[in-house]
Scaffold this active site. Structure first.
Site, PDB file in Angstrom:
ATOM      1  N   ILE A  31      44.445  48.670  25.074  1.00 22.86           N
ATOM      2  CA  ILE A  31      44.754  49.152  23.725  1.00 22.86           C
ATOM      3  C   ILE A  31      44.141  50.534  23.473  1.00 22.86           C
ATOM      4  O   ILE A  31      44.693  51.338  22.724  1.00 22.86           O
ATOM      5  CB  ILE A  31      44.284  48.116  22.669  1.00 22.86           C
ATOM      6  CG1 ILE A  31      44.932  48.351  21.316  1.00 22.86           C
ATOM      7  CG2 ILE A  31      42.778  48.092  22.497  1.00 22.86           C
ATOM      8  CD1 ILE A  31      45.952  47.332  21.016  1.00 22.86           C
ATOM      9  N   ASN A  85      33.105  46.164  34.399  1.00 17.71           N
ATOM     10  CA  ASN A  85      31.769  46.062  33.816  1.00 17.71           C
ATOM     11  C   ASN A  85      31.299  44.606  33.842  1.00 17.71           C
ATOM     12  O   ASN A  85      32.050  43.708  33.477  1.00 17.71           O
ATOM     13  CB  ASN A  85      31.783  46.578  32.371  1.00 17.71           C
ATOM     14  CG  ASN A  85      32.215  48.035  32.297  1.00 17.71           C
ATOM     15  OD1 ASN A  85      31.864  48.835  33.166  1.00 17.71           O
ATOM     16  ND2 ASN A  85      32.986  48.386  31.276  1.00 17.71           N
ATOM     17  N   GLN A  92      30.275  45.729  29.236  1.00 16.02           N
ATOM     18  CA  GLN A  92      31.314  44.700  29.075  1.00 16.02           C
ATOM     19  C   GLN A  92      31.374  44.258  27.617  1.00 16.02           C
ATOM     20  O   GLN A  92      30.343  43.929  27.025  1.00 16.02           O
ATOM     21  CB  GLN A  92      31.040  43.489  29.987  1.00 16.02           C
ATOM     22  CG  GLN A  92      32.201  42.487  29.980  1.00 16.02           C
ATOM     23  CD  GLN A  92      32.024  41.311  30.951  1.00 16.02           C
ATOM     24  OE1 GLN A  92      30.958  41.115  31.519  1.00 16.02           O
ATOM     25  NE2 GLN A  92      33.085  40.532  31.107  1.00 16.02           N
ATOM     26  N   HIS A  98      38.010  41.524  33.930  1.00 16.62           N
ATOM     27  CA  HIS A  98      39.110  42.492  33.995  1.00 16.62           C
ATOM     28  C   HIS A  98      38.697  43.695  34.818  1.00 16.62           C
ATOM     29  O   HIS A  98      37.535  44.090  34.828  1.00 16.62           O
ATOM     30  CB  HIS A  98      39.549  42.936  32.598  1.00 16.62           C
ATOM     31  CG  HIS A  98      38.421  43.393  31.720  1.00 16.62           C
ATOM     32  ND1 HIS A  98      37.577  42.501  31.091  1.00 16.62           N
ATOM     33  CD2 HIS A  98      37.979  44.622  31.384  1.00 16.62           C
ATOM     34  CE1 HIS A  98      36.672  43.165  30.398  1.00 16.62           C
ATOM     35  NE2 HIS A  98      36.883  44.465  30.559  1.00 16.62           N
ATOM     36  N   HIS A 100      39.523  47.678  35.100  1.00 15.85           N
ATOM     37  CA  HIS A 100      40.156  48.843  34.479  1.00 15.85           C
ATOM     38  C   HIS A 100      40.798  49.701  35.574  1.00 15.85           C
ATOM     39  O   HIS A 100      40.141  50.018  36.575  1.00 15.85           O
ATOM     40  CB  HIS A 100      39.113  49.723  33.781  1.00 15.85           C
ATOM     41  CG  HIS A 100      38.449  49.109  32.601  1.00 15.85           C
ATOM     42  ND1 HIS A 100      38.876  49.331  31.311  1.00 15.85           N
ATOM     43  CD2 HIS A 100      37.371  48.293  32.500  1.00 15.85           C
ATOM     44  CE1 HIS A 100      38.067  48.686  30.465  1.00 15.85           C
ATOM     45  NE2 HIS A 100      37.153  48.043  31.166  1.00 15.85           N
TER      46      HIS A 100
END
Ligand code: 5GP
Ligand code: ZN
Length: 137
Positions: A31, A85, A92, A98, A100
């Site tokens: 986002i 992270n 994080q 996740h 990136h």
């Protein structure tokens, strides 16, 4: 996991711009769009972070991150940062693992990753540091 925003994205309860999906992995636009095309790759099975994710999911996530990096490089990015992270102290903020995938276009990109050189400070401890990590693998 009921209270996890990325599990909600997987379930379709929160909308997202998907770029890849299979039975094990989902990739969708971050986002924040740190740079144009900034993408997150996640396992569908909830794990807190990189360190806690099982190896099979982790391997699949990294393989999808590679596909996305190559797609970005084909479509205008000059470089890519791959980043994950672990825990709050490392930045994080969402506790569903996740990776990136952050395309880089030029030196004015709105992300700065720099490594401080502390070799002088630690030069006499290098062997001890390496041994400590090695002995706890
Ligand atoms: P972290 O700080 O945990 O490494 O990264 C979490 C990332 O998730 C942030 O870059 C943030 O912009 C992104 N993010 C947080 N909430 C949402 C959301 O609801 N949808 C999407 N697409 N990204 C989100
Ligand atoms: Zn989750």
């Amino acid at each position: 996991m009921t209270n996890c925003i990325f599990c909600k994205i997987i379930n379709g309860n929160i909308p997202s711009y998907k770029v890849y999906e299979d039975e094990q992995v989902l990739a969708f636009l971050d986002i924040s769009q740190t740079t144009k095309g900034h993408t997150l790759v996640i396992p569908k099975s909830h794990a807190k972070n990189f360190a806690e994710c099982d190896d099979n999911d982790l391997n699949k996530v990294m393989s999808v991150a590679k596909k996305i990096a190559n797609s970005l490089l084909k479509t205008g990015a000059k470089g890519v940062n791959i980043l994950s992270n672990i825990n709050e102290v490392a930045g994080q903020s969402v506790f569903h693992f996740h990776v990136h995938v952050i395309p880089r276009y030029n030196e004015n990109d709105t992300i700065k990753i720099s490594f401080v050189n502390n070799n002088e400070k630690y030069k006499d401890e290098m062997q001890n540091i390496a041994t400590l990590i090695k002995n706890n693998l």
